[in-house]
Design an enzyme around this catalytic site. Sequence first.
Site, PDB file in Angstrom:
ATOM      1  N   TYR A  17      38.060  45.868  49.850  1.00 61.23           N
ATOM      2  CA  TYR A  17      38.081  44.405  49.785  1.00 61.23           C
ATOM      3  C   TYR A  17      38.413  43.728  51.111  1.00 61.23           C
ATOM      4  CZ  TYR A  17      37.982  45.508  44.846  1.00 61.23           C
ATOM      5  OH  TYR A  17      37.628  46.009  43.622  1.00 61.23           O
ATOM      6  N   HIS A  19      30.939  38.688  44.498  1.00 55.44           N
ATOM      7  CA  HIS A  19      31.764  39.899  44.515  1.00 55.44           C
ATOM      8  C   HIS A  19      31.899  40.357  45.951  1.00 55.44           C
ATOM      9  CE1 HIS A  19      31.891  40.211  40.216  1.00 55.44           C
ATOM     10  NE2 HIS A  19      30.603  39.934  40.214  1.00 55.44           N
TER      11      HIS A  19
END
Length: 148
Positions: free
Chosen positions: A23, A100
Amino acid sequence: MQKVAVIHGPNLNMLGLREPEIYGTTNLEMLNNDLRKKADELNINIEIMQSNHEGEIVDFLHQNYENLAGIVINPGGLTHTSVVLRDALASVRLPVIEVHISNIHRREEFRKKSITAEAAVGQITGLGVYGYLLALEGLKDLFRKEKY
């Protein structure tokens, strides 16, 4: 000036700490600052919210949709499990872009199916936090071309 909701779902409050190899190291405050700058550049208002609770996100949508022109959402893990959130997104009848940070199609099998994408006009996946900025640009373009 049109208003867009940016909704960060469960665990996105942990950006920068949670699995940075997946991430990245940008935290939520940094991302939100970048979103505000991009919104100013695009001449749109944004309202940002984050919740780890499905019902809070649904309540936010139900309570605010009349004042919104569009939605950018990263539903987090709710992407793969929440018919409730999918139905809430569809019910407000606004353009939704699902974002995302990681490429969900290159991850675990259970992450490859997005229930919530069925209520979206588009999905941006795998471009890191930059995907959020692209989603704002995409909505701005939709506002110019479509009547929502």
